[in-house]
Write a protein that holds these residues in place. Structure first.
Motif, PDB file in Angstrom:
ATOM      1  N   CYS A  80      -6.955   1.475   4.119  1.00 46.66           N
ATOM      2  CA  CYS A  80      -6.319   2.822   3.888  1.00 46.66           C
ATOM      3  C   CYS A  80      -7.506   3.462   2.971  1.00 46.66           C
ATOM      4  CB  CYS A  80      -5.057   2.929   3.122  1.00 46.66           C
ATOM      5  SG  CYS A  80      -3.948   2.741   4.335  1.00 46.66           S
ATOM      6  N   CYS A 120       0.553  -1.321  -0.019  1.00 47.03           N
ATOM      7  CA  CYS A 120       0.084  -0.049  -0.007  1.00 47.03           C
ATOM      8  C   CYS A 120       1.079   1.345   0.064  1.00 47.03           C
ATOM      9  CB  CYS A 120      -0.955   0.111   1.291  1.00 47.03           C
ATOM     10  SG  CYS A 120      -1.771   1.482   1.455  1.00 47.03           S
ATOM     11  N   CYS A 160      -4.235  -0.374   0.069  1.00 51.75           N
ATOM     12  CA  CYS A 160      -4.951  -1.491   0.855  1.00 51.75           C
ATOM     13  C   CYS A 160      -6.379  -0.988   1.032  1.00 51.75           C
ATOM     14  CB  CYS A 160      -4.232  -1.681   2.042  1.00 51.75           C
ATOM     15  SG  CYS A 160      -4.260  -0.622   3.190  1.00 51.75           S
ATOM     16  N   CYS A 186       0.223   3.549   3.621  1.00 49.54           N
ATOM     17  CA  CYS A 186       0.461   2.692   5.146  1.00 49.54           C
ATOM     18  C   CYS A 186       1.697   2.205   4.798  1.00 49.54           C
ATOM     19  CB  CYS A 186      -0.496   2.182   5.391  1.00 49.54           C
ATOM     20  SG  CYS A 186      -0.723   0.533   4.762  1.00 49.54           S
ATOM     21  N   ASN A 195       0.104  -2.919   4.414  1.00 46.21           N
ATOM     22  CA  ASN A 195      -0.568  -4.006   4.069  1.00 46.21           C
ATOM     23  C   ASN A 195      -0.269  -4.049   2.391  1.00 46.21           C
ATOM     24  OD1 ASN A 195      -1.790  -3.944   6.541  1.00 46.21           O
ATOM     25  ND2 ASN A 195      -3.297  -2.536   5.894  1.00 46.21           N
TER      26      ASN A 195
HETATM   27 ZN   LIG Z   1      -2.649   0.831   3.571  1.00 51.34          ZN
END
Ligand SMILES: [Zn+2]
Length: 310
Positions: free
Chosen positions: A71, A6, A68, A9, A12
């Motif tokens: 998010c 991702c 992800c 973040c 993930n």
């Molecule tokens: Zn994320």
């Protein structure tokens, strides 16, 4: 092939092909209003196909970023939901329409998200020539964590908007944004700039840690900064219309914290020098984006003094 991580973040796995940077509802509404009126440019220069023609497309370009699902849900709740009504009204009316300060701030947050995501190194355009040539942030990326962890937007993030024609027009001020800022604690922060022009609206998303910006149009009440100082009841159509390059941000070198970006000769010279440096090829072929980067002039000097192996 492993799933991409991702882009927001960094933890993930991203879902599928990634998420739309320009939301689907926005693309649908804009495409319903007709073909994009302008061909594609980058920094005022046309983006060309291999055959030499300028890229001009029958619909808005889709841009994807690996994100992800958690998010993406947070981005939707924080940036889309509060802005969608105002953006739909504005985009259908060439960005004319009166809105409250709360609504304009939400519009500013929406553009901040778009600018930061378009500039991400992992942003992928669904057109090969655009994908190859579009601008993305170099070096250390801006902070994306605040977008999904509930923190307020950084106080050094600004979203400037002005009322524009689609002509580049005369440039009144070049605001040189130093790329690296030596902080009082000795650390070095990195700035980021992303400018977007669409009919009637010019947007500059600027992350300027440790620096303040004096924007000449904002000073005169002829443009707005939307995150900290949105208009109380503002209509962009009531502002004077300028070319979209009326005020140009350009990234520069290293300065000390507290530096003021303005239209002075010093700022302008800094930006010109920086522009020449920008033309130099990158060095440090194997650099780690997570590591603090030496300033660009240092990297260029290193190249002059000690040619890297390769
Ligand atoms: Zn994320």
């Amino acid at each position: 092939m492993a799933e991409a991580k991702c882009a927001i973040c960094g933890v993930n796995d991203a879902s599928g092909v990634g998420e739309h940077v320009w939301p689907k509802w926005f693309l649908k509404q804009m495409d319903a209003s007709g073909k994009p009126p302008n061909a594609w440019s980058r920094n005022g220069k046309p983006i060309l196909k291999p055959g030499g023609q300028q890229v001009k497309l029958p619909q808005r370009t889709r841009v994807f970023l690996p994100v992800c699902i958690p998010c993406n849900n947070k981005l939707g709740a924080r940036f889309e939901d509060p802005a969608v009504a105002a953006i739909k009204q504005l985009a259908a009316n060439r960005w004319a329409g009166s809105h409250s300060a709360t609504e304009w701030r939400a519009v500013g947050m929406w553009w901040a998200k778009i600018g930061l995501m378009l500039g991400h190194t992992a942003a992928s355009y669904n057109h090969r020539d655009l994908n190859d040539q579009m601008i993305r942030f170099e070096g250390r990326p801006p902070d994306y964590s605040w977008m999904v962890d509930g923190s307020p937007p950084p106080n050094h993030l600004s979203v400037f908007v002005h009322h524009t024609s689609m002509q580049a027009g005369e440039t009144e001020a070049v605001l040189g944004v130093p790329e690296h800022v030596q902080r009082f604690d000795g650390s070095v922060s990195v700035s980021h700039v992303f400018q977007i022009a669409t009919p009637d609206l010019a947007v500059a998303v600027v992350s300027h840690p440790g620096m303040t910006i004096v924007h000449p149009l904002v000073e005169r009440g002829e443009a707005w900064e939307l995150l900290r100082d949105p208009p109380l009841l503002g209509d962009l159509a009531s502002l004077p219309q300028f070319g979209h390059r009326r005020v140009v941000f350009r990234q520069g070198l290293l300065v000390n914290e507290g530096f003021q970006i303005d239209s002075s000769e010093t700022s302008r010279l800094l930006s010109i020098f920086a522009h020449e440096i920008e033309q130099a090829p990158e060095v440090y072929p194997g650099y780690q984006p997570e590591q603090p980067q030496p300033p660009r002039w240092r990297r260029v000097m290193n190249r002059v003094l000690r040619r890297p192996d390769s």
